[in-house]
Design a protein around this motif. Sequence first.
Motif, PDB file in Angstrom:
ATOM      1  N   VAL A   1      63.152  10.318  49.607  1.00 54.57           N
ATOM      2  CA  VAL A   1      63.151  10.861  51.370  1.00 54.57           C
ATOM      3  C   VAL A   1      62.662  10.639  51.988  1.00 54.57           C
ATOM      4  O   VAL A   1      61.410  11.149  51.431  1.00 54.57           O
ATOM      5  CB  VAL A   1      64.307  11.524  51.152  1.00 54.57           C
ATOM      6  CG1 VAL A   1      64.848  12.110  52.686  1.00 54.57           C
ATOM      7  CG2 VAL A   1      65.646  11.478  50.199  1.00 54.57           C
ATOM      8  N   ARG A   2      62.163   9.806  52.163  1.00 54.70           N
ATOM      9  CA  ARG A   2      61.076  10.029  53.969  1.00 54.70           C
ATOM     10  C   ARG A   2      61.015  10.014  55.187  1.00 54.70           C
ATOM     11  O   ARG A   2      62.135   9.665  55.514  1.00 54.70           O
ATOM     12  CB  ARG A   2      60.162   8.355  54.006  1.00 54.70           C
ATOM     13  CG  ARG A   2      59.319   8.362  52.120  1.00 54.70           C
ATOM     14  CD  ARG A   2      58.611   7.041  52.906  1.00 54.70           C
ATOM     15  NE  ARG A   2      58.188   6.879  50.769  1.00 54.70           N
ATOM     16  CZ  ARG A   2      58.704   5.817  50.151  1.00 54.70           C
ATOM     17  NH1 ARG A   2      60.057   5.561  50.894  1.00 54.70           N
ATOM     18  NH2 ARG A   2      58.113   5.646  48.923  1.00 54.70           N
ATOM     19  N   VAL A   3      60.943  11.721  55.547  1.00 62.25           N
ATOM     20  CA  VAL A   3      61.188  11.973  56.820  1.00 62.25           C
ATOM     21  C   VAL A   3      59.850  11.315  57.887  1.00 62.25           C
ATOM     22  O   VAL A   3      58.680  12.015  58.005  1.00 62.25           O
ATOM     23  CB  VAL A   3      61.354  13.387  57.326  1.00 62.25           C
ATOM     24  CG1 VAL A   3      61.287  13.693  58.486  1.00 62.25           C
ATOM     25  CG2 VAL A   3      62.614  13.152  56.193  1.00 62.25           C
TER      26      VAL A   3
ATOM     27  N   LEU B   1      65.958  10.062  64.048  1.00 57.15           N
ATOM     28  CA  LEU B   1      66.640  10.950  63.648  1.00 57.15           C
ATOM     29  C   LEU B   1      66.242  11.915  65.196  1.00 57.15           C
ATOM     30  O   LEU B   1      65.952  11.425  66.303  1.00 57.15           O
ATOM     31  CB  LEU B   1      65.193  11.620  63.501  1.00 57.15           C
ATOM     32  CG  LEU B   1      65.269  11.226  61.953  1.00 57.15           C
ATOM     33  CD1 LEU B   1      63.536  12.282  60.923  1.00 57.15           C
ATOM     34  CD2 LEU B   1      65.758  11.938  60.104  1.00 57.15           C
TER      35      LEU B   1
ATOM     36  N   ILE C   1      61.138  14.237  48.024  1.00 56.27           N
ATOM     37  CA  ILE C   1      61.063  13.840  49.831  1.00 56.27           C
ATOM     38  C   ILE C   1      60.162  14.646  50.541  1.00 56.27           C
ATOM     39  O   ILE C   1      59.377  15.091  49.983  1.00 56.27           O
ATOM     40  CB  ILE C   1      62.370  15.227  50.320  1.00 56.27           C
ATOM     41  CG1 ILE C   1      62.579  15.194  51.817  1.00 56.27           C
ATOM     42  CG2 ILE C   1      62.016  16.729  50.217  1.00 56.27           C
ATOM     43  CD1 ILE C   1      63.501  15.818  52.997  1.00 56.27           C
TER      44      ILE C   1
ATOM     45  N   LEU D   1      63.708   8.572  59.658  1.00 59.48           N
ATOM     46  CA  LEU D   1      64.486   8.387  58.556  1.00 59.48           C
ATOM     47  C   LEU D   1      64.565   7.401  56.950  1.00 59.48           C
ATOM     48  O   LEU D   1      65.557   6.149  57.654  1.00 59.48           O
ATOM     49  CB  LEU D   1      65.608  10.209  58.531  1.00 59.48           C
ATOM     50  CG  LEU D   1      66.253   9.958  56.823  1.00 59.48           C
ATOM     51  CD1 LEU D   1      65.369  11.035  56.080  1.00 59.48           C
ATOM     52  CD2 LEU D   1      67.804  10.316  56.715  1.00 59.48           C
ATOM     53  N   GLU D   2      64.536   7.690  56.312  1.00 59.91           N
ATOM     54  CA  GLU D   2      64.380   6.374  55.118  1.00 59.91           C
ATOM     55  C   GLU D   2      64.564   7.350  53.788  1.00 59.91           C
ATOM     56  O   GLU D   2      64.086   7.816  53.516  1.00 59.91           O
ATOM     57  CB  GLU D   2      62.726   5.652  54.457  1.00 59.91           C
ATOM     58  CG  GLU D   2      63.680   4.405  53.668  1.00 59.91           C
ATOM     59  CD  GLU D   2      62.122   4.079  53.082  1.00 59.91           C
ATOM     60  OE1 GLU D   2      62.470   2.609  53.386  1.00 59.91           O
ATOM     61  OE2 GLU D   2      60.813   4.762  53.076  1.00 59.91           O
TER      62      GLU D   2
ATOM     63  N   ILE E   1      58.001  14.652  54.069  1.00 59.48           N
ATOM     64  CA  ILE E   1      57.886  14.892  55.580  1.00 59.48           C
ATOM     65  C   ILE E   1      56.968  14.538  55.811  1.00 59.48           C
ATOM     66  O   ILE E   1      55.837  15.590  56.064  1.00 59.48           O
ATOM     67  CB  ILE E   1      58.341  16.625  56.185  1.00 59.48           C
ATOM     68  CG1 ILE E   1      60.043  16.635  55.500  1.00 59.48           C
ATOM     69  CG2 ILE E   1      58.443  16.424  58.271  1.00 59.48           C
ATOM     70  CD1 ILE E   1      60.196  18.017  55.669  1.00 59.48           C
TER      71      ILE E   1
ATOM     72  N   GLY F   1      70.328  13.766  62.473  1.00 58.50           N
ATOM     73  CA  GLY F   1      69.937  12.644  62.723  1.00 58.50           C
ATOM     74  C   GLY F   1      70.162  12.190  64.329  1.00 58.50           C
ATOM     75  O   GLY F   1      70.819  13.444  64.920  1.00 58.50           O
TER      76      GLY F   1
ATOM     77  N   ILE G   1      70.068  16.856  57.713  1.00 64.26           N
ATOM     78  CA  ILE G   1      68.646  16.911  57.880  1.00 64.26           C
ATOM     79  C   ILE G   1      69.431  15.926  59.730  1.00 64.26           C
ATOM     80  O   ILE G   1      70.698  15.484  59.633  1.00 64.26           O
ATOM     81  CB  ILE G   1      68.390  14.919  57.834  1.00 64.26           C
ATOM     82  CG1 ILE G   1      67.183  15.072  56.522  1.00 64.26           C
ATOM     83  CG2 ILE G   1      66.968  13.778  58.332  1.00 64.26           C
ATOM     84  CD1 ILE G   1      66.369  14.585  55.349  1.00 64.26           C
TER      85      ILE G   1
ATOM     86  N   LEU H   1      65.945  21.097  60.237  1.00 60.88           N
ATOM     87  CA  LEU H   1      66.240  20.369  58.440  1.00 60.88           C
ATOM     88  C   LEU H   1      65.860  20.770  57.681  1.00 60.88           C
ATOM     89  O   LEU H   1      65.483  22.169  57.650  1.00 60.88           O
ATOM     90  CB  LEU H   1      64.842  19.262  58.846  1.00 60.88           C
ATOM     91  CG  LEU H   1      64.460  17.902  57.916  1.00 60.88           C
ATOM     92  CD1 LEU H   1      64.273  16.650  58.081  1.00 60.88           C
ATOM     93  CD2 LEU H   1      63.445  19.038  56.367  1.00 60.88           C
TER      94      LEU H   1
END
Length: 86
Positions: free
Chosen positions: A76-78, A46, A7, A69-70, A9, A28, A26, A51
């Motif tokens: 996981v990319r925030v 988001l 992950i 978010l991806e 961020i 949304g 997370i 989180l």
Amino acid sequence: MADTFEIEIATPEKLVLRRQADFAEIPGKDGYMGILSGHAALLSELGEGALSITLSGQTDTFTMHGGFLEVRDNHVRVLADRVEPA
């Protein structure tokens, strides 16, 4: 399938965190999302809220203020507008 995922961020100013996790919750735009290893690909807007990232029973919490978010290939990319340690 691995039991953890990576992950990240980030904000427009900096990379806040990059590490392994076994669960993330997370905020949304329309409610909270729980992410586990092997999650299906996802792109989402988001909202604001807490989180949390858990690894081996230890949880870190951040306050999120919008962004995207991806989730893809166990990564996981925030991309947050703003994030602060809670």
